[in-house]
Write an enzyme that holds these catalytic residues in place. Structure first.
Site, mmCIF file in Angstrom:
data_model
loop_
_atom_site.group_PDB
_atom_site.id
_atom_site.type_symbol
_atom_site.label_atom_id
_atom_site.label_comp_id
_atom_site.label_asym_id
_atom_site.label_seq_id
_atom_site.Cartn_x
_atom_site.Cartn_y
_atom_site.Cartn_z
ATOM 1 N NE ARG A 122 -0.554 1.804 3.611
ATOM 2 C CZ ARG A 122 0.574 2.511 3.813
ATOM 3 N NH1 ARG A 122 1.732 1.921 4.104
ATOM 4 N NH2 ARG A 122 0.574 3.827 3.723
ATOM 5 N N GLY A 123 0.218 2.411 -0.160
ATOM 6 C CA GLY A 123 0.976 3.653 -0.269
ATOM 7 C C GLY A 123 1.231 3.907 -1.747
ATOM 8 C CB ALA A 124 0.646 6.919 -3.810
ATOM 9 C CG ASP A 150 -3.114 7.938 -1.927
ATOM 10 O OD1 ASP A 150 -3.074 8.463 -0.804
ATOM 11 O OD2 ASP A 150 -2.744 6.770 -2.151
ATOM 12 N NE ARG A 173 -6.234 0.569 -2.027
ATOM 13 C CZ ARG A 173 -5.652 1.226 -1.012
ATOM 14 N NH1 ARG A 173 -4.359 1.097 -0.784
ATOM 15 N NH2 ARG A 173 -6.372 2.013 -0.230
ATOM 16 C CD GLN A 231 -3.814 2.675 6.558
ATOM 17 O OE1 GLN A 231 -4.506 3.081 7.490
ATOM 18 N NE2 GLN A 231 -4.331 2.408 5.374
ATOM 19 C CG ASN A 279 -2.773 11.634 1.984
ATOM 20 O OD1 ASN A 279 -2.161 10.735 1.402
ATOM 21 N ND2 ASN A 279 -2.547 11.934 3.252
ATOM 22 C CE LYS A 280 -5.683 5.630 3.904
ATOM 23 N NZ LYS A 280 -6.601 4.704 3.187
#
Ligand code: MRU
Length: 340
Positions: free
Chosen positions: A48-50, A226, A82, A185, A236-237
């Protein structure tokens, strides 16, 4: 994670990645030999994470080519695994563009994406730290959200990379990590990374962030992204928007550190960004246990969009842009290493 262990890599004919669903209790690598397995790992947030997703997309298409899978079907499945982090589709496209040279050329391109990413991360850390130190006096106390460290990338990170760089320069004060509901996270991953590096930090529930700012406990908010649009809107998150609003209210800089591969100059505003909605069960319970009454409905957007007006600066490996002053992120121009 150090340069010895990369969050995601190519090894022995397959993709190997740190299984982030097991952290912080267990550090284990997951070996993946087909794109169905990689899509599953992406959807479960094992990776995960862009920036890490960009490399996953690139290595995934190479994996399909090397193992004789239907490359078009694999590319479509990977890019759609995703929707919000634009890096994923970008990584897929980069390797697809090399298909004329066959599987070997595609693997070479995927490894180039990985290597460029590692170099970009080093640059982001340096430039992110420079920018924050131009805005705040050391020791700088930082609030951050989600995980933007090595685990979200390949080796070092985006916003958290800049935090580590400030620490290495002796210019960092305390770090406040937001837990980042619903999948934690911040609590599971960021606290783990900061702890391993010996960086002084405390964990807060997401709802405490505005109070942390109000009581003068931080000097800046530092996050990753992201997807960033031409106008400077930042996906973003989920929870990032609340932090940006609170930062603006308290006169604190809100700084975004992200690679050029996260910039989607084809999108003008956040209205054009697809926002992933995940399973309601992530909100209604934790660790397999339901915490809300049975039958409770939930809305579970995984991301939100912070409007440009609230973004003090976007730092990439190539430029510093000030969206709140009306500066734009149109295509970065000649020599850009991150667009095919
Ligand atoms: O759902 P996730 O964990 O993939 O979301 C990650 C984030 O929102 C990060 O902040 C973003 O990808 C930047 S990572 C350097």
């Amino acid at each position: 994670v150090s340069s010895a262990v990369r969050t995601i890599d190519w090894d022995g004919g397959g993709v190997v990645l740190v299984d982030q669903t097991l952290l912080p209790d267990r550090f284990a690598l997951l070996r993946i030999g087909d794109t169905a397995g990689l899509c599953d790992a992406i959807r479960r947030l094992a990776v995960r994470g862009a920036p890490a997703l960009g490399v996953a997309g690139a290595l995934g298409v190479a994996l399909a080519a090397v193992h004789g899978e239907d490359v078009d079907a694999a590319a479509a499945a990977l890019a759609g695994a995703r929707p919000t982090a634009v890096n994923l589709a970008w990584g897929v496209r980069r390797v697809l563009a090399a298909r004329e040279g066959g599987a070997e050329a595609m693997l070479r391109e995927a490894l180039a994406v990985r290597d460029e990413e590692i170099a970009v991360e080093r640059e982001l850390a340096r430039r992110g730290a420079d920018l924050v130190l131009s805005l705040c006096d050391p020791p700088v106390r930082v609030l951050t959200h989600c995980n933007t460290g090595a685990l979200a990338c390949v080796e070092s990170g985006t916003a958290l990379g800049a935090v580590v760089e400030m620490h290495n320069r002796g210019a960092l004060g305390h770090v406040v990590a937001c837990e980042t509901r619903p999948l934690l996270q911040g609590a599971r991953l960021t606290a783990w990374e900061l702890g391993r590096r010996g960086i002084e930090h405390s964990l807060v529930v997401d709802g405490a962030a505005a109070w942390v700012m109000h009581t003068g406990r931080v000097d800046a908010v530092l996050v990753g992204a992201d997807r960033i649009t031409a106008a400077g809107d930042v996906a973003n998150k989920v929870g990032t928007l609340s932090h940006a609003i609170a930062a603006a209210h308290h006169g604190l800089p809100f700084v975004v550190v992200a690679p050029e591969s996260t910039v989607d100059a084809a999108a003008e505003t956040g209205d054009e960004i697809p926002i992933e909605e995940r399973d309601a069960g992530e909100v209604l319970g934790w660790g397999g246990r339901r915490v809300a009454p049975e039958g409770t409905a939930a809305f579970n957007p995984a991301f939100d969009v912070t409007p440009a007006a609230l973004v003090t600066a976007v730092v990439t490996e190539r430029r510093v842009v000030r969206p709140s002053r009306g500066e734009r992120l149109d295509a970065a121009g000649a020599g850009e290493p991150h667009r095919p």
